[in-house]
Design an enzyme around this catalytic site. Structure first.
Site, PDB file in Angstrom:
ATOM      1  N   GLU A   1      -8.489  18.731  11.678  1.00  0.00           N
ATOM      2  CA  GLU A   1      -7.573  18.706  10.868  1.00  0.00           C
ATOM      3  C   GLU A   1      -7.383  19.282   9.514  1.00  0.00           C
ATOM      4  OE1 GLU A   1      -2.916  19.419  11.986  1.00  0.00           O
ATOM      5  OE2 GLU A   1      -3.533  16.780  11.103  1.00  0.00           O
TER       6      GLU A   1
ATOM      7  N   SER B   1       0.895  -1.007  -0.196  1.00  0.00           N
ATOM      8  CA  SER B   1      -0.085   0.178   0.102  1.00  0.00           C
ATOM      9  C   SER B   1       1.259   1.192   0.101  1.00  0.00           C
ATOM     10  CB  SER B   1      -0.903  -0.140   0.416  1.00  0.00           C
ATOM     11  OG  SER B   1       0.425   0.045   1.613  1.00  0.00           O
TER      12      SER B   1
ATOM     13  N   HIS C   1       0.972   5.342   6.233  1.00  0.00           N
ATOM     14  CA  HIS C   1       0.166   6.048   4.355  1.00  0.00           C
ATOM     15  C   HIS C   1       0.583   6.797   4.246  1.00  0.00           C
ATOM     16  CE1 HIS C   1      -1.939   2.197   5.101  1.00  0.00           C
ATOM     17  NE2 HIS C   1      -0.788   1.669   4.345  1.00  0.00           N
TER      18      HIS C   1
END
Length: 257
Positions: free
Chosen positions: A209, A36, A222
């Site tokens: 955020e 990934s 990631h």
């Protein structure tokens, strides 16, 4: 000059011209196989990106990038799910295979026990990719798993894949295969940026955020689009440092006049 002699000469000239044109137009395919941190993501996952996504824009038209990486795969499961064989079947002489596994090999997951490998098993599977790539006249390049956003008490990025990194170092020497130590390169980047700033490389969001994750999203593995580009640049740096022929196909830097 006799007619048949003229025909022979013209045939040689035409064949040589066509051969030259075909050689100039030949495309080198670079296959990316991994997990990934490398793979493709669709727009619904924005701003998440694998480093293989911006990587394709570093090369001119003589290079084609085939990103076959898949999230959640290890060196073992990528083969077991028949993801490697189609790549092997498509390989042609002069192509490249960039091999990056390790994140899922190292994880003890009760849900996916088929992914886990010991360091010795890991070496066996990576060796398979190397030898079978070479059997097609293509070039393997092994890449260590990229670091996670993880720091010690003194805010130094910590090594997360030590036994697998060591395994790749050994394979590089044994098989004389190019090795890009993305683990060390990415840790150096995190340390240079500092803990606070380097967070923006990752999909690590505090509550409030980012509108998609109002409760926060603490992903230390990631990448955001910014992080994917920076990791891809480190891989490119490794290709240039290794003096691979692939480096000759990198686009020229833009210079303002």
């Amino acid at each position: 000059m006799k007619t048949n002699e003229l025909i022979t000469i013209l045939t040689v000239l035409i064949f040589g011209f066509n051969t030259s044109i075909n050689a100039q137009n030949k495309t080198t395919t670079v296959y990316l196989i991994g997990d990934s941190t490398m793979c493709l993501y669709d727009e619904s996952r924005f701003p998440q990106m694998g480093w293989g996504m911006p990587f394709e824009y570093f090369f001119n038209e003589s290079v084609s990038i085939e990103n076959r990486a898949k999230g959640g795969r290890s060196s073992r499961s990528f083969i077991a799910e028949n993801r490697w064989q189609p790549v092997l079947d498509a390989l042609k002489e002069g192509d490249y295979v960039l091999i990056q596994f390790g994140h899922n090999d190292a994880q003890n997951s009760k849900d996916h026990p088929d992914r886990k490998t010991t360091p010795e098993q890991y070496k066996t599977y990576i060796s398979k990719y190397i030898s079978e790539t070479r059997s097609k006249g293509a070039f393997p390049v092994i890449i260590s798993p990229v670091t996670r956003w993880k720091f010690d008490s003194e805010e130094n990025a910590v090594e997360c894949h030590e036994p697998y990194l060591k395994a790749l170092e050994e394979l590089s020497k044994t098989h004389h295969v190019p090795f890009i130590d993305l683990d060390s390169k990415s840790r150096a980047l995190l340390n240079a940026m500092g803990k606070a700033c380097s967070r923006y490389l990752y999909m690590y969001f505090e509550p409030g955020e980012y509108f998609r994750f109002p409760d926060g999203y603490p992903d230390n593995t990631h990448f955001t689009e910014f992080g994917a580009r920076k990791m891809a640049e480190l891989v490119l740096q490794g290709i240039i440092e290794q003096n691979l022929n692939l480096a000759q196909h990198v686009i020229k830097p833009y210079r303002r006049k």
